[in-house]
Write an enzyme that holds these catalytic residues in place. Sequence first.
Site, PDB file in Angstrom:
ATOM      1  N   PRO A 174     -18.280 -69.379  -5.646  1.00  0.00           N
ATOM      2  CA  PRO A 174     -17.110 -69.801  -6.046  1.00  0.00           C
ATOM      3  C   PRO A 174     -16.207 -68.448  -5.990  1.00  0.00           C
ATOM      4  O   PRO A 174     -16.568 -67.605  -6.898  1.00  0.00           O
ATOM      5  CB  PRO A 174     -17.555 -70.428  -7.487  1.00  0.00           C
ATOM      6  CG  PRO A 174     -18.742 -70.583  -7.062  1.00  0.00           C
ATOM      7  CD  PRO A 174     -19.595 -69.598  -6.422  1.00  0.00           C
ATOM      8  N   GLU A 175     -14.951 -68.653  -5.726  1.00  0.00           N
ATOM      9  CA  GLU A 175     -13.960 -67.554  -5.987  1.00  0.00           C
ATOM     10  C   GLU A 175     -12.886 -68.026  -6.727  1.00  0.00           C
ATOM     11  O   GLU A 175     -12.982 -69.305  -7.312  1.00  0.00           O
ATOM     12  CB  GLU A 175     -13.265 -67.157  -4.395  1.00  0.00           C
ATOM     13  CG  GLU A 175     -14.255 -66.911  -3.307  1.00  0.00           C
ATOM     14  CD  GLU A 175     -14.398 -65.306  -3.459  1.00  0.00           C
ATOM     15  OE1 GLU A 175     -13.630 -64.499  -4.316  1.00  0.00           O
ATOM     16  OE2 GLU A 175     -15.071 -64.693  -2.563  1.00  0.00           O
ATOM     17  N   LYS A 215     -12.517 -65.138 -11.942  1.00  0.00           N
ATOM     18  CA  LYS A 215     -13.732 -66.214 -11.698  1.00  0.00           C
ATOM     19  C   LYS A 215     -14.340 -66.520 -13.232  1.00  0.00           C
ATOM     20  O   LYS A 215     -15.029 -67.250 -13.153  1.00  0.00           O
ATOM     21  CB  LYS A 215     -14.707 -65.575 -10.773  1.00  0.00           C
ATOM     22  CG  LYS A 215     -14.222 -65.232  -9.713  1.00  0.00           C
ATOM     23  CD  LYS A 215     -15.524 -64.452  -8.736  1.00  0.00           C
ATOM     24  CE  LYS A 215     -14.955 -63.750  -7.663  1.00  0.00           C
ATOM     25  NZ  LYS A 215     -15.867 -63.025  -6.639  1.00  0.00           N
ATOM     26  N   ARG A 250     -17.451 -53.370   3.004  1.00  0.00           N
ATOM     27  CA  ARG A 250     -17.014 -54.716   3.513  1.00  0.00           C
ATOM     28  C   ARG A 250     -16.405 -54.970   4.725  1.00  0.00           C
ATOM     29  O   ARG A 250     -15.523 -54.498   5.250  1.00  0.00           O
ATOM     30  CB  ARG A 250     -15.802 -55.309   2.369  1.00  0.00           C
ATOM     31  CG  ARG A 250     -16.491 -54.956   0.724  1.00  0.00           C
ATOM     32  CD  ARG A 250     -17.745 -55.597   0.381  1.00  0.00           C
ATOM     33  NE  ARG A 250     -17.602 -57.029   0.363  1.00  0.00           N
ATOM     34  CZ  ARG A 250     -17.440 -57.722  -0.548  1.00  0.00           C
ATOM     35  NH1 ARG A 250     -17.037 -57.211  -1.489  1.00  0.00           N
ATOM     36  NH2 ARG A 250     -17.473 -59.200  -0.413  1.00  0.00           N
TER      37      ARG A 250
END
Length: 271
Positions: free
Chosen positions: A2-3, A58, A260
């Site tokens: 969940p972002e 978040k 990333r």
Amino acid sequence: MPELPEVEIRRQYLETSSLNQPINYIEVEDKKLLTTEYSSLLDALTGRQFTSTYRVGKNLFVLTDKPGIIVHMHFGMTGDLEYYHSSLDRPRFARIVFEFANGFNLGFLCPRKFERIGLIDSIDAFLLRKKIGPDALAISLTELRDRICRKKALIKSILLDQSVVAGLGNWIVDEVLFQAFIHPEQRGDTLTDSQYSQLHDAIYLVLETAIRFEATYRDFPNNFLIHVREWDDSPYDDVEAHKFCPRCGTRIERIVVGGRTTFFCPEDQVL
Ligand SMILES: [Zn+2]
């Protein structure tokens, strides 16, 4: 995971389902999911009501009718909420359940047990202690510029840093930089005024789009990079057509920035 968009959708869900109903009891199947002692949680919340919600990045905060008693929820990797009538079966993975006096329950779904619930007494103190910066949807252009303009790090790494701005995860940052025509490896202290403006607009555009489409990525507009990202790992030759920039047709490049995986268009996002 969940972002920010998913957490915002859960915030809206809690806000429309679970406010202003006295809490009778809280059932907790796994105490390890709590950051507060179970007995303290029960003492503090029994007979109380949720009155409003507040999200930063978040992190979801649920305020109650007693000042200084605030529930903090973190949805970990797969957390979710489900409001249901107590006569129905408890939803799978609802390991924490708020039971309301009106016969309905709010289940906190924790399939992988990385989720957390606990009490805090001050949102500001919590954010300060956890070094969480301003929310990405709420930050002003001036504040965004002030927080980036002296940093020599690469813009992608700066945007992923939750103490600079909260709520931007890996795919969101790639999409934001693509929409803003900024190369992910541009240094923060070299951004121009017009780039800050494009960056600020793009953050809003990407987050609002994700919330509007309820984070269902395949429904996003065609000019979003997310579609390329989705197809990149596919072993099938017939998806080759999906690997090009939706704006200019250049092949999207995949590099590693700050550890990333990063996608960008070498034609539209130049250093
Ligand atoms: Zn392009």
